[in-house]
Design an enzyme around this catalytic site. Structure first.
Site, PDB file in Angstrom:
ATOM      1  N   GLY A   1      12.501  -4.480  30.547  1.00  0.00           N
ATOM      2  CA  GLY A   1      13.227  -3.429  29.653  1.00  0.00           C
ATOM      3  C   GLY A   1      12.792  -1.992  29.943  1.00  0.00           C
ATOM      4  O   GLY A   1      13.516  -0.976  29.658  1.00  0.00           O
TER       5      GLY A   1
ATOM      6  N   PRO B   1       9.885  -7.725  34.037  1.00  0.00           N
ATOM      7  CA  PRO B   1      10.541  -6.573  34.444  1.00  0.00           C
ATOM      8  C   PRO B   1      11.553  -6.853  35.347  1.00  0.00           C
ATOM      9  O   PRO B   1      11.277  -7.509  36.409  1.00  0.00           O
ATOM     10  CB  PRO B   1       9.600  -5.680  35.031  1.00  0.00           C
ATOM     11  CG  PRO B   1       8.560  -6.423  35.391  1.00  0.00           C
ATOM     12  CD  PRO B   1       8.536  -7.688  34.493  1.00  0.00           C
TER      13      PRO B   1
ATOM     14  N   ARG C   1      14.864  -4.124  36.273  1.00  0.00           N
ATOM     15  CA  ARG C   1      15.195  -2.916  36.995  1.00  0.00           C
ATOM     16  C   ARG C   1      14.008  -2.167  37.261  1.00  0.00           C
ATOM     17  O   ARG C   1      14.273  -1.392  38.346  1.00  0.00           O
ATOM     18  CB  ARG C   1      16.032  -2.167  35.577  1.00  0.00           C
ATOM     19  CG  ARG C   1      16.634  -0.975  36.130  1.00  0.00           C
ATOM     20  CD  ARG C   1      16.954  -0.115  34.586  1.00  0.00           C
ATOM     21  NE  ARG C   1      17.732  -1.037  33.830  1.00  0.00           N
ATOM     22  CZ  ARG C   1      19.076  -1.346  33.828  1.00  0.00           C
ATOM     23  NH1 ARG C   1      19.814  -0.715  34.742  1.00  0.00           N
ATOM     24  NH2 ARG C   1      19.586  -2.121  32.796  1.00  0.00           N
TER      25      ARG C   1
ATOM     26  N   ARG D   1      28.399  -0.950  37.360  1.00  0.00           N
ATOM     27  CA  ARG D   1      27.602  -0.734  36.300  1.00  0.00           C
ATOM     28  C   ARG D   1      28.001   0.728  35.645  1.00  0.00           C
ATOM     29  O   ARG D   1      28.170   0.846  34.599  1.00  0.00           O
ATOM     30  CB  ARG D   1      25.890   0.115  36.778  1.00  0.00           C
ATOM     31  CG  ARG D   1      25.412  -1.149  37.062  1.00  0.00           C
ATOM     32  CD  ARG D   1      23.617  -0.739  37.342  1.00  0.00           C
ATOM     33  NE  ARG D   1      23.033  -0.282  35.991  1.00  0.00           N
ATOM     34  CZ  ARG D   1      22.960   1.050  35.629  1.00  0.00           C
ATOM     35  NH1 ARG D   1      23.468   1.919  36.523  1.00  0.00           N
ATOM     36  NH2 ARG D   1      22.732   1.600  34.346  1.00  0.00           N
TER      37      ARG D   1
ATOM     38  N   TYR E   1      28.919  -0.134  31.896  1.00  0.00           N
ATOM     39  CA  TYR E   1      27.915   0.367  30.788  1.00  0.00           C
ATOM     40  C   TYR E   1      27.972   1.923  31.105  1.00  0.00           C
ATOM     41  O   TYR E   1      26.773   2.600  30.377  1.00  0.00           O
ATOM     42  CB  TYR E   1      26.464  -0.020  31.257  1.00  0.00           C
ATOM     43  CG  TYR E   1      26.145  -1.172  31.664  1.00  0.00           C
ATOM     44  CD1 TYR E   1      26.108  -2.431  30.869  1.00  0.00           C
ATOM     45  CD2 TYR E   1      25.432  -1.536  32.900  1.00  0.00           C
ATOM     46  CE1 TYR E   1      25.949  -3.638  31.171  1.00  0.00           C
ATOM     47  CE2 TYR E   1      24.725  -2.846  33.172  1.00  0.00           C
ATOM     48  CZ  TYR E   1      25.278  -3.877  32.152  1.00  0.00           C
ATOM     49  OH  TYR E   1      24.721  -5.056  32.581  1.00  0.00           O
TER      50      TYR E   1
ATOM     51  N   CYS F   1      42.452  -1.492  42.169  1.00  0.00           N
ATOM     52  CA  CYS F   1      43.349  -1.198  41.005  1.00  0.00           C
ATOM     53  C   CYS F   1      43.108  -1.345  39.588  1.00  0.00           C
ATOM     54  O   CYS F   1      43.682  -2.161  38.924  1.00  0.00           O
ATOM     55  CB  CYS F   1      44.634  -2.058  41.559  1.00  0.00           C
ATOM     56  SG  CYS F   1      45.053  -2.088  43.197  1.00  0.00           S
ATOM     57  N   GLU F   2      42.303  -0.360  39.378  1.00  0.00           N
ATOM     58  CA  GLU F   2      41.826  -0.134  37.692  1.00  0.00           C
ATOM     59  C   GLU F   2      41.512   1.202  37.661  1.00  0.00           C
ATOM     60  O   GLU F   2      40.603   1.915  38.629  1.00  0.00           O
ATOM     61  CB  GLU F   2      40.505  -0.816  37.669  1.00  0.00           C
ATOM     62  CG  GLU F   2      40.537  -2.319  37.707  1.00  0.00           C
ATOM     63  CD  GLU F   2      40.969  -3.343  36.615  1.00  0.00           C
ATOM     64  OE1 GLU F   2      41.151  -2.739  35.477  1.00  0.00           O
ATOM     65  OE2 GLU F   2      41.407  -4.319  36.792  1.00  0.00           O
TER      66      GLU F   2
ATOM     67  N   TYR G   1      21.020  -4.729  39.405  1.00  0.00           N
ATOM     68  CA  TYR G   1      22.361  -5.001  38.753  1.00  0.00           C
ATOM     69  C   TYR G   1      23.585  -4.307  39.650  1.00  0.00           C
ATOM     70  O   TYR G   1      24.394  -3.843  38.933  1.00  0.00           O
ATOM     71  CB  TYR G   1      22.276  -4.622  37.161  1.00  0.00           C
ATOM     72  CG  TYR G   1      21.325  -5.028  36.381  1.00  0.00           C
ATOM     73  CD1 TYR G   1      21.386  -6.437  36.008  1.00  0.00           C
ATOM     74  CD2 TYR G   1      20.071  -4.293  36.055  1.00  0.00           C
ATOM     75  CE1 TYR G   1      20.304  -7.027  35.386  1.00  0.00           C
ATOM     76  CE2 TYR G   1      18.961  -4.873  35.191  1.00  0.00           C
ATOM     77  CZ  TYR G   1      19.217  -6.165  34.920  1.00  0.00           C
ATOM     78  OH  TYR G   1      18.138  -6.607  34.216  1.00  0.00           O
TER      79      TYR G   1
END
Ligand code: PLP
Length: 429
Positions: free
Chosen positions: A239, A290, A292, A328, A332, A359-360, A388
């Protein structure tokens, strides 16, 4: 700190020119600095040197075999969340005996595979899972090493999708229920070997306070469990957050030194300094998980500008990477700095949306952000994309997965080739 900076007007990863890599391997392209990953591992190891510990890299952040191999060579263990990740770790030369297995939904096949390989611990997320683990281990004539994940009900103060340590999250067992569950396992579950306790309160934590709060809350529970059970480890999870804003500037040691403590994000030295004294008298092995922190700032995603589209309300820079390559921002609200590979000649900025071809409407890397101008044919780097990033990439819109390159000093090698069109339909009828 990390290995990305301008040299002679071109963004480099360590000694390698990223404009050249983009020309050679095409875009979109993930590039990782091996030196940065190793530096982060060693600094975390150093920061925890006051207590017996093991760093179990959270494989899900970036599971490329070459990244795993690099970390295995540093002595890392691995925190896995699926049978597939265990397979990868073993292929990369990692040892099952240094793997912990997290996740709320382990299947019989995954449990069986991990038991047969001899992993260090199943980090169990519910009473039902503990019973099932006991049953499957019994059928195989084995004992399953296990730790239960405690949910300490602490607010990690991070994005709601990556907060995991509150009672309303699906993760772990309520703090209050742990002693009874351990007592029951010791009395009634002969195929469970209680080996430790685990927790993980969330991801991208940029303040030390939630870590301290969780550790202080759980220490008495750990002491209680130690009195009644032969536990040998406590995993305090992962984290540790990284710098996403200012991610280019924060690559240098000077940036960190030029800031006062209150202006700085959580440093690894602070993490160690605050937590080691609270842990060292327990006489347990402390595990860290860990993800990230080790790889996030060690990677970038290179993408080339295809079109510039000036609408009534906005200017769009359309690039060849999309949310399928790096999700990401869409998932998020993640922030990635966008840095031209060719150093801008002036400080002028234009306000733009940088968007992908998918297409979003959620397919954007930034909205209304002031950036140095760039034009079709030129490349930019999406910074801090090592964690990620590729790991969450998909084939959505039938787009082949990008290639990945690992830089070690002045050497760059492809650690995953770009997918071909044939790869897209592999296995389909
Ligand atoms: C995802 C995860 C981690 C790693 O989180 P980071 O924020 O990347 O450090 C560690 N432990 C568990 C159980 C996880 O699910």
């Amino acid at each position: 700190m990390h290995g990305f900076s301008y040299k002679k007007g071109s963004l480099h990863c360590d000694e390698v020119d990223l404009n050249e890599l983009a020309a050679t391997h095409g875009t979109p392209l993930y590039v990782y600095s091996g030196g940065t990953i190793i530096d982060h591992f060693q600094r975390l190891d150093q920061a925890l040197s006051g207590v017996p510990h093991e760093i179990a890299y959270a494989v899900k952040a970036n599971s490329n075999l070459s990244v795993l191999r690099l970390l295995a060579a540093q002595g890392a263990g691995f925190d896995i969340v699926s049978g597939g990740e265990l397979f990868r770790v073993l292929k990369a030369g990692g040892e099952a005996a240094h793997c912990t297995f997290a996740g709320v939904g382990k299947t019989r096949a995954e449990i069986t595979y991990a038991l047969q390989q001899g992993i260090y611990s199943f980090n169990v997320e519910s009473e039902e899972e503990l019973l099932y683990l006991n049953q499957v281990a019994g059928e195989l004539g084995l004992r399953a090493p296990a730790a239960v994940r405690v949910n300490p009900n602490v607010d990690a103060k991070t994005h709601k999708y990556i907060s995991t340590g509150k009672s309303e999250n699906k993760f772990g067992v309520d703090f209050e229920a742990i002693p009874e569950l351990y007592a029951r396992a010791a009395a009634d579950l002969p195929h469970i070997q209680l080996r430790g306790l685990q927790m993980h309160i969330g991801s991208q934590l940029t303040s030390i306070d939630p870590f301290i709060e969780a550790v202080e809350k759980v220490v008495p529970l750990v002491r209680h469990l130690q009195q009644h059970h032969a536990i040998e480890f406590w995993s305090i999870g992962g984290g540790i957050g990284i710098v996403y804003q200012n991610s280019l500037e924060s690559g240098s040691a000077e940036w960190w030194q030029s800031r006062s403590a209150s202006e700085l994000p959580l440093t690894i030295e602070r993490y160690g300094k605050e937590l080691v004294p609270r842990l060292k008298d327990l006489g347990l092995k402390i595990l860290l998980e860990p993800g990230r922190y080790l790889v996030g700032n060690a990677g970038v995603l290179l993408t080339r500008c295809l079109y510039e589209k000036k609408g009534l309300a906005k200017t769009f820079k359309i690039v060849d990477a999309g949310m399928n390559d790096l999700i990401r921002p869409a998932l998020y609200e993640g922030h990635h700095e966008i840095v031209p590979l060719t150093q801008p000649a002036t400080a002028a900025r234009v306000v733009v949306d940088v968007v992908g071809p998918i297409c979003e409407s959620g397919d954007f890397f930034c909205q209304d952000r002031a950036l140095p101008d760039f034009h079709p044919g030129e490349c930019v780097a999406l910074m801090s994309a090592g964690a990620y990033g590729f790991a969450m990439a998909s084939n959505y819109n039938s787009r082949p997965l990008p290639a990945e390159v690992l830089v070690e000093g002045a050497a760059a090698r492809v650690i995953r080739r770009r997918q071909t069109l044939e790869d897209l339909i592999e296995g389909e009828a």
